[in-house]
Design an enzyme around this catalytic site. Sequence first.
Site: not given
Ligand code: GUN
Length: 276
Positions: A48, A92, A115
């Site tokens: 990201k 996350q 998200d």
């Molecule tokens: N853990 C696995 N996929 C994601 C996601 O798309 N966003 C977040 N915040 N955590 C994750």
Amino acid sequence: MILYGKPVADALLDNAASKIDNLAGKTPKLVIITNPNDPASQVYAKNKIKACVLCGINVETIAMPENSTTQQYLNLLAKLNQDKKVTGIIVQLPIHKTADEKIVSSAINKEKDVDGFLKDSYFPPCTPAGIIHMLDFYKGKGFLAGKNAVVIGRSEIVGRPMAKLLLDRDATVTICHSKTENLKDFTKHADVIISAVGKPNFLTSDMVKPNACVIDVGINRVNGKLVGDCDFENLKDLCDITPVPGGVGPMTVATLVHRLPILYQKQLQKEAEHEK
Ligand code: GUN
């Protein structure tokens, strides 16, 4: 056909970059709260960050110390929610086991929920939204209508929202999960299979009908190598399938990045309305 994520994701990132160029020197900022004890969380965060930097978005990562409590997360989020310089916030997942994931995730201000995890978010969660975008790109917008779609997995961030988005596109949707009996009876009749299980080699060629479309959301490590849920080698000549890595992963990241200039403009508009 192999459904690569990268070309679709790159187009989304280009679009995000040009939206940011049009902000005339103003730069959105993303804050990612990570769990340094979880290697997968670190990999997601790294991808990201890379995509944000490419598009001209500022990123800050905050690594939560081991044994962080729900209250510590909430204190940090309260500060970030107030901070006008922060456009989007990601917690996350998975977070430290010493804190409550549901309470923490739902404490993000709706205006900054990039998200799409809140009940009243502006967006659906990034992975299912990215998958729909990818299906639109490769198969055309009307493709899902009337199709038999099977989602394997019922998580809050993939399986359940995925089923809803497929239903919104007029697919006939079945959600299967770890307690489903005779899974093969469902998958064998599916035109579209979304596998979000987390087990390597879970979906094999005897479970899939020829020319189906298989979307592999699995991220598993086998002997240090990243693999999905599907027996890719034997499925790739039988049906359409996304590779791992290089399929759904880049779409999740690009979907997220693409939302930052959108949130930024919404925040600017709100501020302007307040000042009226
Ligand atoms: N853990 C696995 N996929 C994601 C996601 O798309 N966003 C977040 N915040 N955590 C994750």
